[in-house]
Every structure is written in C-alpha cells, then in structure tokens.
Design a protein around this motif. Sequence first.
Motif, PDB file in Angstrom:
ATOM      1  N   CYS A 148       0.802  -1.229   0.000  1.00 14.63           N
ATOM      2  CA  CYS A 148       0.000   0.000   0.000  1.00 14.63           C
ATOM      3  C   CYS A 148       0.841   1.288   0.000  1.00 14.63           C
ATOM      4  CB  CYS A 148      -0.980  -0.016   1.181  1.00 14.63           C
ATOM      5  SG  CYS A 148      -2.171   1.336   1.122  1.00 14.63           S
ATOM      6  N   PRO A 149       1.849   1.442   0.888  1.00 14.18           N
ATOM      7  CA  PRO A 149       2.625   2.691   0.892  1.00 14.18           C
ATOM      8  C   PRO A 149       3.396   2.931  -0.409  1.00 14.18           C
ATOM      9  CG  PRO A 149       2.990   1.447   2.910  1.00 14.18           C
ATOM     10  CD  PRO A 149       2.269   0.539   1.978  1.00 14.18           C
ATOM     11  N   THR A 150       3.999   1.867  -0.959  1.00 16.40           N
ATOM     12  CA  THR A 150       4.790   2.029  -2.184  1.00 16.40           C
ATOM     13  C   THR A 150       3.888   2.323  -3.381  1.00 16.40           C
ATOM     14  OG1 THR A 150       4.833  -0.395  -2.345  1.00 16.40           O
ATOM     15  CG2 THR A 150       6.806   0.668  -1.489  1.00 16.40           C
TER      16      THR A 150
ATOM     17  N   VAL B  98       2.811   6.107  -3.416  1.00 13.79           N
ATOM     18  CA  VAL B  98       3.856   6.989  -3.964  1.00 13.79           C
ATOM     19  C   VAL B  98       3.946   6.816  -5.480  1.00 13.79           C
ATOM     20  CG1 VAL B  98       6.331   7.552  -3.926  1.00 13.79           C
ATOM     21  CG2 VAL B  98       5.153   6.981  -1.793  1.00 13.79           C
ATOM     22  N   LYS B  99       3.903   5.576  -5.949  1.00 14.14           N
ATOM     23  CA  LYS B  99       3.981   5.285  -7.381  1.00 14.14           C
ATOM     24  C   LYS B  99       2.837   5.928  -8.154  1.00 14.14           C
ATOM     25  CE  LYS B  99       2.244   1.452  -8.927  1.00 14.14           C
ATOM     26  NZ  LYS B  99       1.274   1.853  -9.978  1.00 14.14           N
ATOM     27  N   CYS B 100       1.607   5.716  -7.684  1.00 10.40           N
ATOM     28  CA  CYS B 100       0.424   6.244  -8.382  1.00 10.40           C
ATOM     29  C   CYS B 100       0.427   7.772  -8.424  1.00 10.40           C
ATOM     30  CB  CYS B 100      -0.859   5.741  -7.711  1.00 10.40           C
ATOM     31  SG  CYS B 100      -1.182   3.984  -7.997  1.00 10.40           S
ATOM     32  N   ARG B 101       0.855   8.392  -7.333  1.00 13.38           N
ATOM     33  CA  ARG B 101       0.890   9.858  -7.304  1.00 13.38           C
ATOM     34  C   ARG B 101       1.895  10.414  -8.308  1.00 13.38           C
ATOM     35  NH1 ARG B 101      -0.269  12.078  -1.139  1.00 13.38           N
ATOM     36  NH2 ARG B 101      -2.341  11.125  -0.981  1.00 13.38           N
TER      37      ARG B 101
ATOM     38  N   VAL C 186       7.449  13.442  -2.895  1.00 13.89           N
ATOM     39  CA  VAL C 186       6.124  12.855  -2.635  1.00 13.89           C
ATOM     40  C   VAL C 186       6.066  12.321  -1.203  1.00 13.89           C
ATOM     41  CG1 VAL C 186       4.502  11.009  -3.245  1.00 13.89           C
ATOM     42  CG2 VAL C 186       5.646  12.286  -5.048  1.00 13.89           C
ATOM     43  N   VAL C 187       7.111  11.593  -0.803  1.00 17.48           N
ATOM     44  CA  VAL C 187       7.187  11.032   0.555  1.00 17.48           C
ATOM     45  C   VAL C 187       7.111  12.155   1.596  1.00 17.48           C
ATOM     46  CG1 VAL C 187       8.719   9.852   2.201  1.00 17.48           C
ATOM     47  CG2 VAL C 187       8.423   8.932  -0.107  1.00 17.48           C
ATOM     48  N   LYS C 188       7.908  13.205   1.378  1.00 17.48           N
ATOM     49  CA  LYS C 188       7.930  14.347   2.297  1.00 17.48           C
ATOM     50  C   LYS C 188       6.552  15.011   2.374  1.00 17.48           C
ATOM     51  CE  LYS C 188      10.473  17.992   1.334  1.00 17.48           C
ATOM     52  NZ  LYS C 188      11.658  18.858   1.065  1.00 17.48           N
ATOM     53  N   GLY C 189       5.891  15.146   1.199  1.00 17.81           N
ATOM     54  CA  GLY C 189       4.568  15.750   1.148  1.00 17.81           C
ATOM     55  C   GLY C 189       3.532  14.963   1.935  1.00 17.81           C
TER      56      GLY C 189
ATOM     57  N   PRO D 282       2.746   9.586   9.056  1.00 23.87           N
ATOM     58  CA  PRO D 282       3.063   8.239   8.537  1.00 23.87           C
ATOM     59  C   PRO D 282       1.838   7.441   8.090  1.00 23.87           C
ATOM     60  CG  PRO D 282       4.298   8.681  10.549  1.00 23.87           C
ATOM     61  CD  PRO D 282       3.319   9.812  10.390  1.00 23.87           C
ATOM     62  N   LEU D 283       0.699   7.643   8.753  1.00 24.09           N
ATOM     63  CA  LEU D 283      -0.509   6.890   8.377  1.00 24.09           C
ATOM     64  C   LEU D 283      -1.048   7.301   7.010  1.00 24.09           C
ATOM     65  CD1 LEU D 283      -2.511   6.605  11.736  1.00 24.09           C
ATOM     66  CD2 LEU D 283      -1.266   4.804  10.534  1.00 24.09           C
ATOM     67  N   GLY D 284      -0.586   8.449   6.516  1.00 23.44           N
ATOM     68  CA  GLY D 284      -0.998   8.906   5.190  1.00 23.44           C
ATOM     69  C   GLY D 284      -0.598   7.952   4.078  1.00 23.44           C
ATOM     70  N   PHE D 285       0.445   7.150   4.329  1.00 26.71           N
ATOM     71  CA  PHE D 285       0.897   6.174   3.323  1.00 26.71           C
ATOM     72  C   PHE D 285      -0.090   5.020   3.170  1.00 26.71           C
ATOM     73  CE2 PHE D 285       4.983   8.141   4.549  1.00 26.71           C
ATOM     74  CZ  PHE D 285       5.420   8.523   3.281  1.00 26.71           C
TER      75      PHE D 285
END
Length: 285
Positions: A109-111, A114-117, A140-143, A150-153
């Motif tokens: 899910c987290p990876t 980032v990929k889709c964004r 993207v990660v920083k954003g 962290p739960l945003g991922f």
Amino acid sequence: MPRGTACVVTGQPFDTAKVKMQTFPNMYKGLVDCFVKTYKQVGFRGFYKGTTPALVANIAENSVLFMCYGFCQQIVRRIVGVDRKTKLSDLQNAAAGSFASAFATLVLCPTELVKCRLQAMHEMQLSGKITKGHNTVWSVVKGVIQKDGPLGFYRGLSSTLLREVPGYFFFFGGYELSRTFFASGRSKDELGPIPLLLSGGFGGSCLWIAVYPVDCIKSRIQVLSMAGKQAGFMGTFVTVVRTEGVLALYSGLTPTMIRAFVANGALFLAYEYSRKLMMKQIDSY
C-alpha cells in the motif's frame, strides 16, 4: 531480482497508462491516445514516473507473498486435517494465496501510493487540482508525511485489501487450474517453461479481470487525496458510477491485461525454477 527488475522496466509504461486512464478517463480516448499525449507533453521519461517505488513494491510484495504462500499452505493443510506433505487441491492453493496476499498488502500500500501519485502528477496539474507537483520520490514522501503523517501512506488500504485478497484467490487458482490442464494427469512438477509461462499469464489475467474495478477506485483514492480530503471506498465508488457510469471503472484495462500476462508469466516461471533449485540444494545436504 533481475527478473523482477526486467518485469517492472518493460511493464512500467503500461502501468503508467493504466493509472492515468483510471484517474482521468476523460483525458484519454484509449491506450494509444494516452501514449501519444504522454510522449508529447512529458517526453519518454513520462512513461517511467514512479519506477523506483514500483520496483520496491514488486520486490517487497512478491517476497512477502511467496514467503507467506508456503506458510499459508501449511495453515490450510492444518484446517483441512491433512499431512504436511500432502498435495493441496487447486481450490486449497487458491485459498492459501488469498491468505498470503493480506500480509503482502501491508508492504504494498505505501509504495503503490507513492507510485500512483508520481504517475498521475502531470494530470493533477493539468486539471488544476494541484498548483505545484512533486517530481521525485522523496518530494512525494515528504509531502505525505507533512500533510497526513506516517498513516498517510496507508490511504487506500481497505481498497488494496479488497483487491488483493479475492484477486490472489483467482491469481493462484487460475495458475494452478492452468497447470492441472497442461499436466493432464502427469505431475505438475514435470511441466516445462512454456506451460509455466502460459499458466502464470493466465493467473495474472484472472486476477485483473476479477478485481479491476476495485483497483480503479484504489488509484483514484490514492491520487486524488493529494488535492484534499477524499471519500473512502464506497463513497468514491458510488460517485464514479453515478457521474461517469460503470464503464469508467474499466478505464485502462487494455494496458493492464497486456502487462499482466507477460509479467506474471515470467514471475511464476522464476518462482517454480527457484523453488526447484532450492529443494535440490536442501535434498543434497
């Protein structure tokens, strides 16, 4: 790992087209139109946005998935009350694969977010949903961390689970059924590379046909949440069906099917030969 890298590199343009067409179906008439517009507007590099997280996702998901697959096969054997070395039926293997996918979701899910964004960043700017885009994995990660923590991922976790658990039932089920068909009474372990490639491709196709609408909703949640609060799975699903129609849930299916057959054929071929090699080494000790 080299095979996983090759699968990502060759399949990434199709995956990028899938995400773009899922999240902004009105911008593209089809696969060719998406390819042409992406090349004209962003250049060749536009097809490879999100390659790094895609590679991480591919390695992490498949490592966890196949490691847990063997473990889940043992759990299924205990549930049905058979010996550890008993060959499972195609249906039982499908159930084991389905259980294993739940564990893989946690690293996937987290990876994938980032990929889709990264893949749909250009469209987010074109549509005016965001004013300034992020062009690197780190930005993207920083954003995500700055905005949601962290739960945003884990935005889109429920839709990822809804895709993975039933999807991998069809994935492993389709693969095992296809191997049974090609074996036609012989041992499945005797199958050569061509039947294994075709069986893997068939399994991958079964997965995507079964759960593609769920993946479409997942992509929308993960990408559109960049612009602000985004509805959950049911809210997004109802909005898409009401405003765009049921067919919008299948936007981007063509590049997905092309990529799925080739990539999953190669994946299962690598898995079976690696497993045989490991078993030979274990038996030699």
